[in-house]
Motif scaffolding. Structure first.
Motif, mmCIF file in Angstrom:
data_model
loop_
_atom_site.group_PDB
_atom_site.id
_atom_site.type_symbol
_atom_site.label_atom_id
_atom_site.label_comp_id
_atom_site.label_asym_id
_atom_site.label_seq_id
_atom_site.Cartn_x
_atom_site.Cartn_y
_atom_site.Cartn_z
ATOM 1 N N LYS A 160 0.830 -1.101 -0.091
ATOM 2 C CA LYS A 160 0.108 0.041 -0.098
ATOM 3 C C LYS A 160 0.738 1.357 0.015
ATOM 4 O O LYS A 160 1.453 1.552 1.014
ATOM 5 N N TRP B 15 -8.842 1.018 -0.656
ATOM 6 C CA TRP B 15 -7.878 0.203 -1.258
ATOM 7 C C TRP B 15 -8.158 -0.777 -2.271
ATOM 8 O O TRP B 15 -9.141 -1.718 -1.627
ATOM 9 N N ASP C 266 -1.793 7.100 6.340
ATOM 10 C CA ASP C 266 -2.976 6.134 6.346
ATOM 11 C C ASP C 266 -3.725 5.976 7.424
ATOM 12 O O ASP C 266 -2.983 5.842 8.562
ATOM 13 N N ASN D 120 -3.512 -0.153 -5.269
ATOM 14 C CA ASN D 120 -4.548 1.296 -5.844
ATOM 15 C C ASN D 120 -5.223 1.941 -4.999
ATOM 16 O O ASN D 120 -6.142 1.162 -3.978
ATOM 17 N N LEU D 121 -5.567 3.284 -4.937
ATOM 18 C CA LEU D 121 -6.600 3.869 -4.016
ATOM 19 C C LEU D 121 -7.725 4.021 -4.968
ATOM 20 O O LEU D 121 -7.753 4.598 -6.289
ATOM 21 N N THR E 286 -8.993 6.270 3.640
ATOM 22 C CA THR E 286 -8.958 5.275 3.049
ATOM 23 C C THR E 286 -9.656 4.131 3.570
ATOM 24 O O THR E 286 -9.438 3.050 3.065
#
Length: 140
Positions: free
Chosen positions: A24, A101, A57, A105-106, A81
């Motif tokens: 991540k 997530w 995060d 990728n977000l 997120t």
């Protein structure tokens, strides 16, 4: 249903490449839009754009400054997120977004009203393996 695609390639001015190897990635940094590598579909794109991202995060804060034919636009948007819905203000509009997530990728989903129409935007953020290019794909 109106569907348009926006692809913007942003390059980093200061970012540790080692962060890209994480499952991540951390999107923190100062990112400048590469207009020549961007495709805004039928929509007019900005002449320039710089995003300053602070990513701790699950908190993701984006300060964006853009210039276009419509003038200068600045926005500060804060997301999480973890999939919780957040509300931000973009100009006169209230926008509601969720970000999660999907692998490295977000993926963000945003809802807003534009000229009395409901608009949904799905945006996928991807960081290159070397950590120097942030790509944002948006479907409106």
């Amino acid at each position: 249903m109106l569907q348009k695609t926006l692809v913007a390639a942003l390059t980093v001015t200061a970012f540790a490449a080692s962060l890209a190897a994480q499952s991540k990635p951390n999107f923190s940094g100062t990112w400048k839009l590469n207009v020549s590598k961007s495709d805004f579909g039928p929509l007019p794109g900005p002449d320039s754009r710089t995003d300053i991202i602070e990513h701790n995060d699950p908190v993701l804060k984006v300060n964006s400054a853009a210039e276009s034919a419509q003038g200068k636009q600045n926005a500060t948007l804060t997301y999480t997120t973890d999939g919780k819905e957040v509300q931000n203000k973009q100009g006169p509009r209230d926008v509601k977004s969720t970000v999660v997530w999907e692998g490295a990728n977000l993926v963000g989903n945003t809802k807003l009203k534009f000229q009395d129409n409901d608009v949904a935007i799905k945006r996928v953020w991807h960081l290159s393996d070397d950590g120097k290019t942030l790509t944002q794909n948006a479907h409106i």
